[in-house]
Scaffold this motif. Structure first.
Motif, PDB file in Angstrom:
ATOM      1  N   UNK A   1     -32.085  29.146  77.928  1.00  0.00           N
ATOM      2  CA  UNK A   1     -32.310  28.153  78.973  1.00  0.00           C
ATOM      3  C   UNK A   1     -33.791  28.081  79.310  1.00  0.00           C
ATOM      4  N   UNK A   2     -34.340  26.880  79.266  1.00  0.00           N
ATOM      5  CA  UNK A   2     -35.722  26.637  79.686  1.00  0.00           C
ATOM      6  C   UNK A   2     -35.630  25.902  81.014  1.00  0.00           C
ATOM      7  N   UNK A   3     -35.934  26.586  82.079  1.00  0.00           N
ATOM      8  CA  UNK A   3     -35.541  26.128  83.421  1.00  0.00           C
ATOM      9  C   UNK A   3     -36.392  24.983  83.950  1.00  0.00           C
ATOM     10  N   UNK A   4     -36.729  24.062  83.117  1.00  0.00           N
ATOM     11  CA  UNK A   4     -37.403  22.854  83.568  1.00  0.00           C
ATOM     12  C   UNK A   4     -36.465  21.692  83.294  1.00  0.00           C
TER      13      UNK A   4
ATOM     14  N   UNK B   1     -42.765  20.989  73.739  1.00  0.00           N
ATOM     15  CA  UNK B   1     -42.236  22.328  73.463  1.00  0.00           C
ATOM     16  C   UNK B   1     -42.967  22.944  72.270  1.00  0.00           C
ATOM     17  N   UNK B   2     -43.296  24.234  72.384  1.00  0.00           N
ATOM     18  CA  UNK B   2     -43.968  24.950  71.305  1.00  0.00           C
ATOM     19  C   UNK B   2     -43.145  26.170  70.886  1.00  0.00           C
TER      20      UNK B   2
ATOM     21  N   UNK C   1     -41.758  33.250  70.271  1.00  0.00           N
ATOM     22  CA  UNK C   1     -42.084  32.791  71.627  1.00  0.00           C
ATOM     23  C   UNK C   1     -41.848  31.289  71.711  1.00  0.00           C
ATOM     24  N   UNK C   2     -41.092  30.882  72.722  1.00  0.00           N
ATOM     25  CA  UNK C   2     -40.798  29.467  72.970  1.00  0.00           C
ATOM     26  C   UNK C   2     -41.439  29.098  74.300  1.00  0.00           C
ATOM     27  N   UNK C   3     -42.243  28.039  74.300  1.00  0.00           N
ATOM     28  CA  UNK C   3     -42.990  27.647  75.502  1.00  0.00           C
ATOM     29  C   UNK C   3     -42.701  26.187  75.821  1.00  0.00           C
ATOM     30  N   UNK C   4     -42.369  25.920  77.080  1.00  0.00           N
ATOM     31  CA  UNK C   4     -42.189  24.547  77.558  1.00  0.00           C
ATOM     32  C   UNK C   4     -42.821  24.458  78.937  1.00  0.00           C
ATOM     33  N   UNK C   5     -43.979  23.810  79.016  1.00  0.00           N
ATOM     34  CA  UNK C   5     -44.704  23.743  80.274  1.00  0.00           C
ATOM     35  C   UNK C   5     -45.101  25.122  80.749  1.00  0.00           C
ATOM     36  N   UNK C   6     -44.718  25.476  81.969  1.00  0.00           N
ATOM     37  CA  UNK C   6     -45.076  26.792  82.507  1.00  0.00           C
ATOM     38  C   UNK C   6     -43.961  27.817  82.304  1.00  0.00           C
ATOM     39  N   UNK C   7     -42.956  27.455  81.496  1.00  0.00           N
ATOM     40  CA  UNK C   7     -41.854  28.368  81.201  1.00  0.00           C
ATOM     41  C   UNK C   7     -41.995  28.881  79.781  1.00  0.00           C
ATOM     42  N   UNK C   8     -41.883  30.197  79.595  1.00  0.00           N
ATOM     43  CA  UNK C   8     -41.927  30.756  78.239  1.00  0.00           C
ATOM     44  C   UNK C   8     -40.882  31.844  78.095  1.00  0.00           C
TER      45      UNK C   8
END
Length: 304
Positions: free
Chosen positions: A211-214, A252-253, A290-297
């Protein structure tokens, strides 16, 4: 150098080491087996003090047939993996690492034996080695050992997957598909034909939801494995979007990090249907996704 931890070695320990020594075909091999046996016993006592379960009976270093053919001094930590116990004789500055121990180990502990073999000084550990020789100054403190083992409990050991031993949170692909299809009528994730995008048809594959909480984004991470040799594994990593989306979020990265946390592979979705990396790892190596979406990683560690 780190402060060593002294482990007493009893007469019973030395008698056992002597018994193994007497089974060897020549004096050089006999001396090696004697010191390796005491090193394993010293580390085993240390693990017992820490409350870490070991399994001496399953180790190659305790198997008389294997011992004749191998230079290994391994110790199995239950539900964690094998460590190599490396003996160091007084006056030696470098530790020899047997070829058999360069793979399929979660760590290496160096044990300096006293002249009379009545004690073993645990000098420190390293999580991995890249050659057949280890310098004393490379060792990390035993104070880090417990934290290191705790971190391993959170890291799936991929070579175990090839043996049919799976981490509980990583599901078979069919189970993930069934779960998601039960949540919504539409097909679960956009991964029905994901293998057509891959140059690797995995022998073993597992998946996990993150879950990416954005805005409630959810992604599915697939890890596939193929054995290349006794020491190398081909690894496929694929990331797919949540149930209701055809494409991954634009910004998303996904990154592959080495043992030091340095990014060695990196890609941004840019509105694509999936992200994928294929690479090769050696057994015992550590890496992270590592999965990054905005300020969530989110970072997920692995041991090959």
């Amino acid at each position: 150098m780190n402060s060593p931890l002294t482990i007493p070695l009893t007469l019973k320990d030395r008698d056992l080491a002597q018994r193994f020594k007497n089974q060897q075909p020549n004096s050089q091999k006999a001396d090696q087996v004697y010191s390796q046996t005491l090193a394993v016993l010293a580390v085993n006592y240390y693990c017992q003090w820490l409350g870490i379960e070991t399994d001496l009976d399953s180790d190659d270093s305790w198997n008389p047939i294997v011992k004749l053919l191998s230079n290994s001094a391994d110790l199995t930590l239950k539900n964690i993996g094998k460590i190599e116990c490396l003996p160091l004789l007084p006056g030696d500055k470098r530790v020899k690492v047997p070829a058999e121990a360069l793979a399929d180990r979660i760590g290496y502990i160096v044990v300096q034996l006293s002249d009379d073999f009545r004690q073993g000084n645990l000098l420190g550990f390293v999580p991995s080695v890249s050659s057949g020789e280890l310098k004393i100054e490379e060792l990390r403190s035993l104070l880090e050992w417990i934290d290191y083992l705790e971190s391993l409990k959170e890291k799936p050991i991929l070579s175990h997957w090839l043996q049919g031993i799976f981490t509980a949170s990583w599901e078979a692909v069919e189970q993930i598909e069934s779960l998601l299809e039960s949540l919504q009528e539409q097909p679960a994730f956009n991964f029905r034909h994901r293998l057509t995008h891959s140059s690797l048809s995995p022998k073993i594959e597992r998946a996990k939801l993150f879950n990416l909480e954005r805005q409630g984004e959810q992604v599915a991470l697939f890890v596939g494995l193929n054995t290349v040799s006794s020491s190398e594994i081909d690894i496929s990593v694929q990331l797919y979007p949540q149930i209701s989306q055809t494409y991954l979020p634009q910004d998303l990265q996904m990154m592959i990090l080495d043992e030091t946390g340095k990014s060695v592979m990196q890609s941004e979705a840019g509105g694509s249907e999936n992200l994928q990396f294929n690479f090769r790892g050696e057994r015992g190596e550590h890496f992270s996704i590592k999965i990054v979406l905005g300020d969530v990683s989110i970072t997920q560690g692995f041991v090959v």
